[in-house]
Write an enzyme that holds these catalytic residues in place. Sequence first.
Site, mmCIF file in Angstrom:
data_model
loop_
_atom_site.group_PDB
_atom_site.id
_atom_site.type_symbol
_atom_site.label_atom_id
_atom_site.label_comp_id
_atom_site.label_asym_id
_atom_site.label_seq_id
_atom_site.Cartn_x
_atom_site.Cartn_y
_atom_site.Cartn_z
ATOM 1 N N PHE A 1 0.676 -1.223 0.152
ATOM 2 C CA PHE A 1 -0.021 0.028 0.057
ATOM 3 C C PHE A 1 0.816 1.288 0.190
ATOM 4 C CE2 PHE A 1 -3.217 -2.957 1.686
ATOM 5 C CZ PHE A 1 -4.112 -2.645 1.158
ATOM 6 N N ASP A 2 0.544 2.290 -0.650
ATOM 7 C CA ASP A 2 0.983 3.709 -0.886
ATOM 8 C C ASP A 2 0.494 4.074 0.587
ATOM 9 O OD1 ASP A 2 2.210 6.120 -1.622
ATOM 10 O OD2 ASP A 2 0.284 6.608 -2.386
ATOM 11 N N LEU A 3 0.923 5.249 0.888
ATOM 12 C CA LEU A 3 0.463 5.865 2.243
ATOM 13 C C LEU A 3 -0.265 7.241 1.887
ATOM 14 C CD1 LEU A 3 0.134 6.250 5.111
ATOM 15 C CD2 LEU A 3 2.713 7.286 5.159
ATOM 16 N N ASP A 4 0.354 8.191 1.277
ATOM 17 C CA ASP A 4 -0.549 9.413 1.083
ATOM 18 C C ASP A 4 -1.445 9.192 -0.071
ATOM 19 O OD1 ASP A 4 0.973 10.745 3.192
ATOM 20 O OD2 ASP A 4 2.371 11.615 1.586
ATOM 21 N N ILE B 1 -0.753 -1.063 -4.611
ATOM 22 C CA ILE B 1 -1.862 -0.290 -4.465
ATOM 23 C C ILE B 1 -1.431 1.086 -4.228
ATOM 24 C CG2 ILE B 1 -4.112 0.059 -3.230
ATOM 25 C CD1 ILE B 1 -3.708 -2.908 -2.247
#
Length: 217
Positions: A7-10, A164
């Site tokens: 997973f990307d964060l921002d 993602i």
Amino acid sequence: MFDYLFFDLDGTLTDPALGITNSFKYALKSFGIEIPSYEKLCSFIGPPLIETFKTQFDFDEAKAQEGVKKYREYFAKTGLLENSVYKGIPELLENLKAAGKTLVVATSKPEEYSVKIIEHFGLSKYFENVCGSNIDETRSKKDEVISYAIERNHIADKSKILMIGDRKHDILGAKKVGLKSCGVLFGYGSRQELETAGANFIAENIPQLKEICLKID
């Protein structure tokens, strides 16, 4: 079936707009640069900071490094937690973990800050680990972060990983490393941006994202 979900964060797990835009305002004011519109500032969410200062403000390497330093003067103290988790994300993560998936954060944000954000919002219990860039802006390109995450998690079969994220950098980084990717439309990238980058899947919302993550070929 995807066993590992990166997973990307921002713009994917959290909405960081307030903290990021305020940090850019602080940095740009220090250079006497006119502050762009809020919409324009939001378009800077996702790419590595040093890249944004170079491409958007025509900074050379040294000036871009100074821009990042100024940005972080604000971000490290205040902007870090001017942030909120997208509604439905904790439930999604809980469901995916219960289904036996290994969840990893893979972000271009410095790992030091990313760990603090994930812990602050009570999300650390869902993730195997948080993989980000170095504070000196090395390992900030998405493909570098993804490669680091693969190595750190000792993953041999890249076909079992889904990346993602909400911006083209997530999709292009995944493609460069040889992963499949899913773009999400509840972040800061458009469908056109994600499709043009070559996303294998597009999720308009969290229920669709859950379905894709649990997909069986």
